[in-house]
Write a protein that holds these residues in place. Structure first.
Motif, PDB file in Angstrom:
ATOM      1  N   ILE A 160     -32.489 -71.088 -63.296  1.00  0.00           N
ATOM      2  CA  ILE A 160     -31.377 -70.392 -63.938  1.00  0.00           C
ATOM      3  C   ILE A 160     -30.675 -69.474 -62.936  1.00  0.00           C
ATOM      4  CG2 ILE A 160     -30.704 -68.812 -65.793  1.00  0.00           C
ATOM      5  CD1 ILE A 160     -33.009 -69.922 -67.442  1.00  0.00           C
ATOM      6  N   ALA A 161     -31.461 -68.774 -62.116  1.00  0.00           N
ATOM      7  CA  ALA A 161     -30.864 -67.865 -61.132  1.00  0.00           C
ATOM      8  C   ALA A 161     -30.031 -68.633 -60.111  1.00  0.00           C
ATOM      9  CB  ALA A 161     -31.958 -67.060 -60.429  1.00  0.00           C
ATOM     10  N   GLU A 162     -30.565 -69.744 -59.626  1.00  0.00           N
ATOM     11  CA  GLU A 162     -29.839 -70.495 -58.590  1.00  0.00           C
ATOM     12  C   GLU A 162     -28.585 -71.165 -59.138  1.00  0.00           C
ATOM     13  OE1 GLU A 162     -33.550 -71.708 -55.740  1.00  0.00           O
ATOM     14  OE2 GLU A 162     -31.800 -72.999 -55.784  1.00  0.00           O
ATOM     15  N   VAL A 163     -28.679 -71.675 -60.360  1.00  0.00           N
ATOM     16  CA  VAL A 163     -27.509 -72.330 -60.948  1.00  0.00           C
ATOM     17  C   VAL A 163     -26.393 -71.309 -61.149  1.00  0.00           C
ATOM     18  CG1 VAL A 163     -26.626 -73.425 -63.039  1.00  0.00           C
ATOM     19  CG2 VAL A 163     -28.753 -74.224 -62.024  1.00  0.00           C
ATOM     20  N   THR A 209     -23.653 -61.077 -71.048  1.00  0.00           N
ATOM     21  CA  THR A 209     -23.341 -62.318 -71.755  1.00  0.00           C
ATOM     22  C   THR A 209     -24.444 -63.354 -71.613  1.00  0.00           C
ATOM     23  OG1 THR A 209     -22.136 -63.028 -69.804  1.00  0.00           O
ATOM     24  CG2 THR A 209     -20.839 -62.049 -71.584  1.00  0.00           C
ATOM     25  N   ALA A 210     -25.521 -62.997 -70.915  1.00  0.00           N
ATOM     26  CA  ALA A 210     -26.541 -63.996 -70.565  1.00  0.00           C
ATOM     27  C   ALA A 210     -27.110 -64.727 -71.781  1.00  0.00           C
ATOM     28  CB  ALA A 210     -27.675 -63.339 -69.773  1.00  0.00           C
ATOM     29  N   MET A 211     -27.495 -63.999 -72.813  1.00  0.00           N
ATOM     30  CA  MET A 211     -28.108 -64.654 -73.966  1.00  0.00           C
ATOM     31  C   MET A 211     -27.082 -65.455 -74.751  1.00  0.00           C
ATOM     32  SD  MET A 211     -31.044 -63.800 -73.369  1.00  0.00           S
ATOM     33  CE  MET A 211     -31.818 -64.725 -74.664  1.00  0.00           C
ATOM     34  N   ALA A 212     -25.931 -64.827 -75.010  1.00  0.00           N
ATOM     35  CA  ALA A 212     -24.913 -65.488 -75.822  1.00  0.00           C
ATOM     36  C   ALA A 212     -24.432 -66.780 -75.158  1.00  0.00           C
ATOM     37  CB  ALA A 212     -23.746 -64.537 -76.061  1.00  0.00           C
ATOM     38  N   ASN A 213     -24.383 -66.782 -73.816  1.00  0.00           N
ATOM     39  CA  ASN A 213     -23.892 -67.970 -73.104  1.00  0.00           C
ATOM     40  C   ASN A 213     -24.887 -69.113 -73.069  1.00  0.00           C
ATOM     41  OD1 ASN A 213     -21.479 -66.873 -72.538  1.00  0.00           O
ATOM     42  ND2 ASN A 213     -21.944 -66.328 -70.421  1.00  0.00           N
ATOM     43  N   ARG A 214     -26.136 -68.816 -73.348  1.00  0.00           N
ATOM     44  CA  ARG A 214     -27.133 -69.866 -73.181  1.00  0.00           C
ATOM     45  C   ARG A 214     -27.762 -70.286 -74.501  1.00  0.00           C
ATOM     46  NH1 ARG A 214     -26.738 -67.168 -68.954  1.00  0.00           N
ATOM     47  NH2 ARG A 214     -26.573 -68.097 -66.898  1.00  0.00           N
ATOM     48  N   GLY A 215     -26.948 -70.256 -75.535  1.00  0.00           N
ATOM     49  CA  GLY A 215     -27.443 -70.662 -76.844  1.00  0.00           C
ATOM     50  C   GLY A 215     -27.991 -72.077 -76.835  1.00  0.00           C
ATOM     51  N   SER A 216     -27.304 -72.985 -76.153  1.00  0.00           N
ATOM     52  CA  SER A 216     -27.732 -74.382 -76.199  1.00  0.00           C
ATOM     53  C   SER A 216     -29.101 -74.547 -75.539  1.00  0.00           C
ATOM     54  CB  SER A 216     -26.696 -75.291 -75.541  1.00  0.00           C
ATOM     55  OG  SER A 216     -26.764 -75.193 -74.150  1.00  0.00           O
ATOM     56  N   LEU A 217     -29.321 -73.802 -74.463  1.00  0.00           N
ATOM     57  CA  LEU A 217     -30.618 -73.873 -73.783  1.00  0.00           C
ATOM     58  C   LEU A 217     -31.726 -73.348 -74.705  1.00  0.00           C
ATOM     59  CD1 LEU A 217     -31.558 -74.741 -71.011  1.00  0.00           C
ATOM     60  CD2 LEU A 217     -31.403 -72.373 -70.262  1.00  0.00           C
ATOM     61  N   LEU A 218     -31.426 -72.220 -75.380  1.00  0.00           N
ATOM     62  CA  LEU A 218     -32.420 -71.594 -76.244  1.00  0.00           C
ATOM     63  C   LEU A 218     -32.781 -72.461 -77.446  1.00  0.00           C
ATOM     64  CD1 LEU A 218     -31.109 -67.944 -76.250  1.00  0.00           C
ATOM     65  CD2 LEU A 218     -33.398 -68.641 -75.610  1.00  0.00           C
ATOM     66  N   ARG A 260     -32.774 -75.763 -77.451  1.00  0.00           N
ATOM     67  CA  ARG A 260     -33.281 -77.088 -77.104  1.00  0.00           C
ATOM     68  C   ARG A 260     -34.565 -77.060 -76.286  1.00  0.00           C
ATOM     69  NH1 ARG A 260     -28.030 -79.122 -74.348  1.00  0.00           N
ATOM     70  NH2 ARG A 260     -28.588 -81.263 -74.682  1.00  0.00           N
ATOM     71  N   LEU A 261     -34.980 -75.882 -75.859  1.00  0.00           N
ATOM     72  CA  LEU A 261     -36.143 -75.804 -74.997  1.00  0.00           C
ATOM     73  C   LEU A 261     -36.970 -74.604 -75.435  1.00  0.00           C
ATOM     74  CD1 LEU A 261     -37.056 -77.231 -72.261  1.00  0.00           C
ATOM     75  CD2 LEU A 261     -36.119 -75.234 -71.126  1.00  0.00           C
ATOM     76  N   ALA A 262     -38.281 -74.811 -75.524  1.00  0.00           N
ATOM     77  CA  ALA A 262     -39.149 -73.696 -75.914  1.00  0.00           C
ATOM     78  C   ALA A 262     -39.601 -72.942 -74.674  1.00  0.00           C
ATOM     79  CB  ALA A 262     -40.355 -74.227 -76.687  1.00  0.00           C
ATOM     80  N   PHE A 263     -39.111 -71.739 -74.493  1.00  0.00           N
ATOM     81  CA  PHE A 263     -39.530 -70.904 -73.367  1.00  0.00           C
ATOM     82  C   PHE A 263     -39.217 -69.457 -73.705  1.00  0.00           C
ATOM     83  CE2 PHE A 263     -35.491 -69.723 -71.272  1.00  0.00           C
ATOM     84  CZ  PHE A 263     -34.615 -70.511 -72.008  1.00  0.00           C
ATOM     85  N   PRO A 264     -39.878 -68.495 -73.027  1.00  0.00           N
ATOM     86  CA  PRO A 264     -39.645 -67.084 -73.358  1.00  0.00           C
ATOM     87  C   PRO A 264     -38.215 -66.672 -73.026  1.00  0.00           C
ATOM     88  CG  PRO A 264     -41.618 -67.348 -72.005  1.00  0.00           C
ATOM     89  CD  PRO A 264     -40.923 -68.652 -71.989  1.00  0.00           C
ATOM     90  N   ALA A 265     -37.522 -66.088 -74.001  1.00  0.00           N
ATOM     91  CA  ALA A 265     -36.119 -65.715 -73.818  1.00  0.00           C
ATOM     92  C   ALA A 265     -35.930 -64.733 -72.667  1.00  0.00           C
ATOM     93  CB  ALA A 265     -35.580 -65.113 -75.118  1.00  0.00           C
ATOM     94  N   LEU A 266     -36.946 -63.923 -72.414  1.00  0.00           N
ATOM     95  CA  LEU A 266     -36.843 -62.892 -71.382  1.00  0.00           C
ATOM     96  C   LEU A 266     -36.505 -63.474 -70.006  1.00  0.00           C
ATOM     97  CD1 LEU A 266     -37.238 -59.842 -70.845  1.00  0.00           C
ATOM     98  CD2 LEU A 266     -39.619 -60.335 -70.312  1.00  0.00           C
ATOM     99  N   ILE A 267     -36.865 -64.730 -69.802  1.00  0.00           N
ATOM    100  CA  ILE A 267     -36.588 -65.374 -68.508  1.00  0.00           C
ATOM    101  C   ILE A 267     -35.094 -65.332 -68.187  1.00  0.00           C
ATOM    102  CG2 ILE A 267     -36.558 -67.618 -67.344  1.00  0.00           C
ATOM    103  CD1 ILE A 267     -39.217 -68.240 -68.586  1.00  0.00           C
ATOM    104  N   ILE A 268     -34.243 -65.456 -69.206  1.00  0.00           N
ATOM    105  CA  ILE A 268     -32.803 -65.549 -68.947  1.00  0.00           C
ATOM    106  C   ILE A 268     -32.219 -64.271 -68.334  1.00  0.00           C
ATOM    107  CG2 ILE A 268     -30.556 -65.820 -70.067  1.00  0.00           C
ATOM    108  CD1 ILE A 268     -31.803 -67.924 -71.836  1.00  0.00           C
ATOM    109  N   PRO A 269     -32.377 -63.103 -68.976  1.00  0.00           N
ATOM    110  CA  PRO A 269     -31.819 -61.904 -68.332  1.00  0.00           C
ATOM    111  C   PRO A 269     -32.463 -61.585 -66.990  1.00  0.00           C
ATOM    112  CG  PRO A 269     -33.012 -61.330 -70.342  1.00  0.00           C
ATOM    113  CD  PRO A 269     -32.877 -62.812 -70.324  1.00  0.00           C
ATOM    114  N   VAL A 270     -33.752 -61.885 -66.844  1.00  0.00           N
ATOM    115  CA  VAL A 270     -34.396 -61.626 -65.557  1.00  0.00           C
ATOM    116  C   VAL A 270     -33.782 -62.538 -64.486  1.00  0.00           C
ATOM    117  CG1 VAL A 270     -36.559 -61.662 -64.272  1.00  0.00           C
ATOM    118  CG2 VAL A 270     -36.538 -60.834 -66.602  1.00  0.00           C
ATOM    119  N   GLY A 330     -29.323 -54.035 -68.783  1.00  0.00           N
ATOM    120  CA  GLY A 330     -28.917 -55.406 -69.100  1.00  0.00           C
ATOM    121  C   GLY A 330     -29.586 -55.918 -70.368  1.00  0.00           C
ATOM    122  N   LEU A 331     -30.860 -55.602 -70.556  1.00  0.00           N
ATOM    123  CA  LEU A 331     -31.585 -56.064 -71.738  1.00  0.00           C
ATOM    124  C   LEU A 331     -31.004 -55.446 -73.011  1.00  0.00           C
ATOM    125  CD1 LEU A 331     -35.264 -55.949 -70.413  1.00  0.00           C
ATOM    126  CD2 LEU A 331     -33.944 -57.983 -70.991  1.00  0.00           C
TER     127      LEU A 331
END
Lengths: 252, 275
Positions: free
Chosen positions: B26-29, B94-103, B105-115, B165-166
């Protein structure tokens, strides 16, 4: 032994009548209550999936299929009930997670495969096999936005079959893609069956459901309407839908 | 094969490794998308602080007539740190709102996104820091062992910005006008903190107030480490009364991080259905 056990799952969503999406409104009307509409997506669903079974979930739009799959995948939390999954659950329910149109096919393979759990080395080892299966070897460095939707699905499917799993959840994977590629997908389904994988498969493609699934669950308005051998349940569902359509057609 | 074996032996470690891979992707993309397809590419990330620097140096460098040696390095350090703060909080917003589709479709801890996006901001900051170092060399300022102190200072700033940010990204899922508030806040911060002017320019009560802000404490500490003691190098210790005073902004930074983490994690289970 059952791979998946689901007991009395309930899930409802609150949909606000007027969405209060601005802080401004909170300050202007701090005490105004927001009216919600309750949508009971799942109202007490129970079933079991045997290890090595191909299990289909069908039903009309809005019957709760995708919500159910997301709960099995631990993406949504159920309001009540219990889900138990035995074995390594694949982490995704749709193809092409994380695909970005602005990036090349190569980058997208790396993104998607990493999100699905492969390491960098595993991706490098399997990269050629992925592109070959997708029949997209010539377009490796093309941006994904130049791909047709069929090509994107081919790429996505080719990556997904490289991910090790014991229990696979799939939401509408056969919607796009030409017939040739669909046959290729079906061949991998046969392979999964032989390898004793457990697959839960949501689809509107009733022919594919009948062809591959051992048992099928028919969901309607958030409750299990039927559960049994694929041909039986699909047949009943088809008859029902046909009956519903006839009176509609006569009024038009 | 090795990863499967690892899964069996150490499921927790395998899980952590998987989550770290998601973090990295996510960071690199995010970083790639920011600069991919633009003519100047990564040069854009450097162009921004330099443009700020050029304007602020020409205008304020004369107004304040600090006459201090190395004021350009001092100013540029401030700009680069400020832009990091704005970049990191803005991306997280905007990190969480922008990644609704990822959230969904994939089971992973949401905290990864803002970090992840905080790390993206850190990469940009790293590139910008090279400009500061280049500038320092050109002005005859060279690194010594003291520069190692920058590492814990940046760690403090990272946790502070992540905490903000959180909070912002959790609020943004519900209230879309958080953007306007954030823009205003970021703009005010540029003027309300001693970035382009020396601390001594503020009345003494205001100095005490700004030093409660961890950003100002980190800013002044980093400047102190790089440029050394000068008449404009006030730090939290000197303003807030000794070493104990230095702990106040550090405590604020950690408290902000913990607060952000708590409210984010409280809301996290419902993000997939709400974003």
């Amino acid at each position: 032994m059952s791979a998946i056990e689901v007991r009395e799952i309930r899930k409802s969503f609150l949909i606000p009548h007027e969405q209060r999406t601005m802080f401004k409104e909170l300050f202007l009307h701090p005490f105004r209550r927001v009216a919600y509409e309750r949508n009971d997506a799942l109202a007490g669903v129970s079933f079991e999936v045997e290890k090595g079974e191909f299990f289909g979930i069908i039903g009309p739009n809005g019957s709760g299929k995708s919500t159910l799959l997301r709960i099995l995948a631990r993406i949504y939390r159920p309001d009540a009930g219990e889900v138990r999954v035995q074995g390594k659950l694949s982490p995704f329910i749709e193809l092409g997670v994380g695909f970005n149109l602005e990036l090349s096919a190569r980058d997208n393979v790396w993104i998607n495969a990493s999100l699905l759990g492969l390491t960098r080395r595993e991706i490098a080892d399997r990269f050629d096999a992925i592109m070959e299966f997708a029949e997209l070897d010539r377009f490796v460095d093309q941006k994904l936005k130049n791909f047709s939707s069929g090509m994107q699905v081919r790429l996505a499917y080719s990556i997904s079959i490289q991910v090790p799993f014991e229990v696979l959840l799939l939401d509408e994977v056969l919607a796009v893609g030409d017939e040739g590629f669909q046959e290729k997908c079906f061949a991998t389904f046969d392979e999964m069956r032989r390898d004793g994988k457990t697959v839960v498969f949501v689809s509107h493609d009733l022919d594919a459901v009948t062809r591959f699934c051992d048992r099928v669950l028919l969901l309607r308005d958030g409750v299990v309407e039927a559960l049994g051998p694929a041909a039986e349940v699909v047949g009943a569902y088809r008859a029902e839908e046909a009956e519903r359509r006839v009176p509609e057609a006569s009024t038009v | 094969m090795t990863s499967e074996a690892a899964t069996v032996e150490r499921p927790h470690l395998a899980r952590l490794a998987y989550h770290l891979r998601i973090l990295r992707v996510i960071a690199e993309v995010e970083f790639k998308l920011k600069y991919a397809g633009s003519v100047l590419g990564y040069a854009w990330s450097i162009a921004k602080p330099l443009a700020y620097f050029a304007v602020l140096w020409v205008v304020f460098g004369r107004v304040f007539k600090t006459g201090v040696e190395n004021f350009p390095v001092y100013l540029l350090t401030g700009i680069v740190l400020y832009l990091y703060l704005v970049d990191a909080t803005g991306l997280a917003l905007t990190a969480m709102a922008n990644r609704g589709s990822l959230l969904r479709r994939l089971a992973f801890p949401a905290l990864i996104i803002p970090v992840s996006v905080s790390l993206t901001a850190l990469i940009t900051f790293g590139i910008n820091s090279l400009v500061v170092v280049g500038f320092a060399f050109a002005s005859g300022v060279f690194p010594d062992l003291g520069w190692l102190l920058i590492v814990p200072l940046l760690a403090e700033l990272f946790l502070f910005t992540l905490g903000i940010g959180l909070v912002l990204t959790t609020l943004f899922v519900r209230f879309r006008d958080v953007v306007q508030l954030w823009e205003l806040g970021a703009q005010l911060l540029l003027f309300a903190t001693p970035i382009m002017y020396p601390v001594s320019f503020l009345p003494s009560w205001a100095q005490k107030v700004v030093f409660v802000n961890p950003f100002v404490q980190v800013l002044q500490d980093v400047r102190y480490v790089i440029v050394g003691p000068t008449e404009i190098s006030a730090t939290a210790s000197s303003v807030l009364g000794g070493p104990a005073g230095h702990l106040i902004p550090i405590a604020v930074a950690l408290a902000t991080f913990v607060f952000g983490l708590v409210i984010f994690q409280r809301e996290a289970p419902t993000f997939p259905e709400r974003v």
